[in-house]
Enzyme design. Structure first.
Site, PDB file in Angstrom:
ATOM      1  N   HIS A   1       0.836  -1.195   0.000  1.00 22.28           N
ATOM      2  CA  HIS A   1       0.000   0.000   0.000  1.00 22.28           C
ATOM      3  C   HIS A   1       0.875   1.252   0.000  1.00 22.28           C
ATOM      4  O   HIS A   1       2.034   1.213   0.400  1.00 22.28           O
ATOM      5  CB  HIS A   1      -0.909   0.011   1.224  1.00 22.28           C
ATOM      6  CG  HIS A   1      -1.971  -1.041   1.181  1.00 22.28           C
ATOM      7  ND1 HIS A   1      -3.066  -1.000   2.011  1.00 22.28           N
ATOM      8  CD2 HIS A   1      -2.115  -2.158   0.416  1.00 22.28           C
ATOM      9  CE1 HIS A   1      -3.838  -2.037   1.763  1.00 22.28           C
ATOM     10  NE2 HIS A   1      -3.281  -2.762   0.799  1.00 22.28           N
TER      11      HIS A   1
ATOM     12  N   GLU B   1       0.912   3.897   1.906  1.00 17.60           N
ATOM     13  CA  GLU B   1       1.443   4.270   3.214  1.00 17.60           C
ATOM     14  C   GLU B   1       2.618   3.378   3.603  1.00 17.60           C
ATOM     15  O   GLU B   1       3.623   3.861   4.128  1.00 17.60           O
ATOM     16  CB  GLU B   1       0.358   4.166   4.299  1.00 17.60           C
ATOM     17  CG  GLU B   1      -0.815   5.088   4.109  1.00 17.60           C
ATOM     18  CD  GLU B   1      -1.982   4.477   3.349  1.00 17.60           C
ATOM     19  OE1 GLU B   1      -3.102   4.949   3.529  1.00 17.60           O
ATOM     20  OE2 GLU B   1      -1.760   3.527   2.559  1.00 17.60           O
TER      21      GLU B   1
ATOM     22  N   CYS C   1      -6.097   2.112   5.812  1.00 17.66           N
ATOM     23  CA  CYS C   1      -6.731   0.851   6.176  1.00 17.66           C
ATOM     24  C   CYS C   1      -6.123   0.376   7.506  1.00 17.66           C
ATOM     25  O   CYS C   1      -5.116   0.918   7.963  1.00 17.66           O
ATOM     26  CB  CYS C   1      -6.515  -0.179   5.074  1.00 17.66           C
ATOM     27  SG  CYS C   1      -4.840  -0.861   5.011  1.00 17.66           S
TER      28      CYS C   1
ATOM     29  N   CYS D   1      -2.284  -0.416   7.334  1.00 15.82           N
ATOM     30  CA  CYS D   1      -1.447   0.784   7.246  1.00 15.82           C
ATOM     31  C   CYS D   1      -1.488   1.565   8.548  1.00 15.82           C
ATOM     32  O   CYS D   1      -0.462   2.117   8.964  1.00 15.82           O
ATOM     33  CB  CYS D   1      -1.895   1.641   6.070  1.00 15.82           C
ATOM     34  SG  CYS D   1      -1.568   0.853   4.473  1.00 15.82           S
TER      35      CYS D   1
END
Length: 150
Positions: free
Chosen positions: A54, A56, A84, A87
């Site tokens: 992801h 992040e 999410c 993260c």
């Protein structure tokens, strides 16, 4: 002051749009320290076949390597969508204490419901969760690695 936050979020949104055009998912993050970008990250899970890739996560990894530290407490994370659960955990591990985002989990659910569903799942009793976790701590010596001296 608010304008600077708008600047970084708008940059994340542009990065996320470019990421979609490159065949990836619409997520991007920037880590900033003292007003300067330290690292950028986009979601490249499709290309890397890595569900943890992801934006992040990528930005945190790059910032740690660049700054040669695990402690990013003097940094701010900007991301186009509210993080999410995975993260968010990484953000806590990194020490970052300030996160700005441009789209909430609730708003994102119009396009992708998984993050919202994950947050809801964490609120359930263990017996109601989709994921079954088995505790073997009474049968194995799980504490042993923590007792090893360097």
């Amino acid at each position: 002051m608010a304008e600077i936050h708008d600047y970084w979020i708008k940059k994340c949104i542009r990065m996320a749009e470019d990421n979609v055009k490159a065949g990836q998912s619409p997520f991007a993050s920037i880590i900033v320290r003292n007003g300067e970008a330290v690292s950028y990250g986009v979601n490249d899970a499709k290309a890397s076949f890595d569900p943890t890739a992801h934006g992040e996560m990528r930005a945190i990894q790059k910032a740690g390597r660049k700054l040669q530290t695990l402690n990013l407490s003097d940094c701010v994370l900007y991301t186009n969508c509210e993080p999410c659960p995975m993260c968010l955990g990484a953000i806590y591990w990194s020490g970052i204490t300030e996160v700005w985002y441009g789209l909430s989990i609730e708003e994102q659910a119009e396009f992708d419901t998984l993050p919202k569903e994950m947050y809801e799942e964490f609120q359930k009793a263990d017996t109601e969760k989709k994921l079954s976790m088995k505790d073997l701590s009474s049968r194995v010596e799980g504490r042993r690695p923590f007792l090893v001296k360097e």
